[in-house]
Write an enzyme that holds these catalytic residues in place. Structure first.
Site, PDB file in Angstrom:
ATOM      1  CG  HIS A 140      -3.290   3.557   2.308  1.00 45.51           C
ATOM      2  ND1 HIS A 140      -3.700   3.042   0.928  1.00 45.51           N
ATOM      3  CD2 HIS A 140      -3.308   2.303   3.134  1.00 45.51           C
ATOM      4  CE1 HIS A 140      -3.775   1.653   0.976  1.00 45.51           C
ATOM      5  NE2 HIS A 140      -3.759   1.249   2.121  1.00 45.51           N
ATOM      6  CG  ASN A 177      -6.810  -0.699   1.094  1.00 46.56           C
ATOM      7  OD1 ASN A 177      -6.180  -0.014  -0.011  1.00 46.56           O
ATOM      8  ND2 ASN A 177      -6.189  -1.197   1.940  1.00 46.56           N
ATOM      9  CB  CYS A 216      -0.934   0.248   1.146  1.00 50.00           C
ATOM     10  SG  CYS A 216      -2.307  -1.494   1.152  1.00 50.00           S
TER      11      CYS A 216
END
Ligand code: UT7
Length: 332
Positions: A256, A286, A116
């Site tokens: 994020h 996500n 990520c």
């Protein structure tokens, strides 16, 4: 002589059409819209449908969007770096596939793998090529087709992730605008808590690994959550401190999008009010490497020349980091 900075001069994005809602997930696994919303902030996510479609297909759409907005041809791009956890193939790099499909005939390309945090790692890497004077036009893509590695029988992971792509163009800036600072961190000891067990050289794919569902995302959510909350908030606070930034002169946090509670912990630590925080997790979930550029893509019209922007991420590996950017343009 004024230092050359690497500035973002255009943003592109793409999300697939298909919307997988919490309601639909209720029919697939034992979950509720209420649980997902309160624990993560997610209401829906996009899924790339279609036989033979991979991460590159979303990235190509994002790249085309960017080129059109900047009004330049694909042949002008000198380098493309693709941050992804779900490459089209083990090899070659997805950057090569994107370059081929988008007509970047003069670019070389490679992938960056940092889960990520990949987009931040790739952005910092690309900036070096600009700052050194070596290159003048670089595309950094963050893309993931997370649905390709999700077990839709595991309610703890399949509800979180979605598919999507975003990208930015980096060009030299002589006015001091662009990337100012980056703090990037890796702690490989964290790999056991979030990874894909099989399919690499340690455990190549076999019938047994497939039967054991070892090609899907494995995550110990609570442990990852604790590390994410602490490290993302710490690194965002650290980059503010060492650049003399305060809640007043930071215009935006681009976090994020893993969990609304992790984002809240980070923005609270920075002392930022909610209206300065980009949050679209409710619509996209996500998207791993896609989250940061997709936020920039959606908020681009609200960004102004000179704005101080902090990007922060945490992900598998563990990897985490924060980047400080002085935004370089007003959208026409
Ligand atoms: O982007 C990469 C980095 N990843 C992250 O940052 C993710 C970090 N982790 C998280 O965001 C959270 O840990 C999750 C959203 C993954 C899970 O939330 P949680 O509040 O940590 O839940 P939990 O894992 O502690 O589970 C609590 C309960 C369990 O039931 P019991 O054992 O208390 O009876 C789970 O089985 O919730 C249950 N549960 C669910 N219930 C309904 C887990 N998933 C679900 C679900 N629906 N989808």
């Amino acid at each position: 002589m004024q230092k050359i900075h690497a500035a973002i001069t255009a943003v592109g994005g793409y999300v697939p059409e298909y919307i997988l809602t919490n309601k639909e997930l209720e029919t697939i696994v034992d979950t509720t819209d209420e649980w997902i919303t309160t624990r993560t902030g997610i209401k829906e996510r996009r899924i790339l449908k279609g036989e033979g479609k991979g991460s590159s297909d979303m990235a190509v759409e994002a790249v085309k969007d960017l080129l059109k907005k900047r009004n330049i041809g694909p042949e002008e791009i000198e380098l493309i770096i693709c941050a992804t956890t779900t490459p089209d193939y083990q090899f070659p790099a997805t950057a090569n596939v994107i370059a081929d499909k988008a007509g970047l005939v003069n670019a070389f390309g490679y992938d960056v793998s940092a889960a990520c945090s990949g987009f931040l790692f790739a952005l910092t890497t690309a900036a070096q090529f600009i700052e050194s004077g070596r290159n003048k036009k670089i595309i950094v893509v963050g893309v993931d087709k997370m649905s390709s590695i999700l077990n839709y029988e595991d309610r703890a992971t399949c509800i979180i992730f979605g598919d999507g792509a975003g990208c930015v163009l980096l060009e030299p800036n002589n006015e001091g605008l662009g990337l100012q600072d980056s703090i990037l961190k890796t702690d490989g000891a964290g790999r056991v808590f979030l990874h894909q067990k099989a399919g690499g050289s340690v455990k190549p794919a076999t019938v047994e690994t497939v039967m054991a569902k070892e090609h899907f995302v494995y995550q110990e959510g609570q442990t990852v959550f604790k590390f994410a909350v602490k490290n993302m908030a710490d690194v965002a606070a650290e980059i503010m401190e060492r650049n003399g930034l305060t809640a007043d002169n930071v215009a935006w946090l681009v976090p994020h999008q893993a969990n609304k509670r992790i984002i809240a912990a980070t923005s609270e630590r920075m002392g930022l009010p909610e209206e300065k925080v980009m949050i679209n997790i409710q619509r996209y979930g996500n998207t791993t490497n896609g989250t940061l550029p997709l936020c920039l893509w959606e908020w681009e019209s609200q960004l102004h020349k000179g704005d101080n922007i902090i990007l922060a991420a945490f992900g598998g590996g563990f990897t985490w980091g924060a980047t400080y950017i002085k935004w370089a343009y007003d959208k026409q």
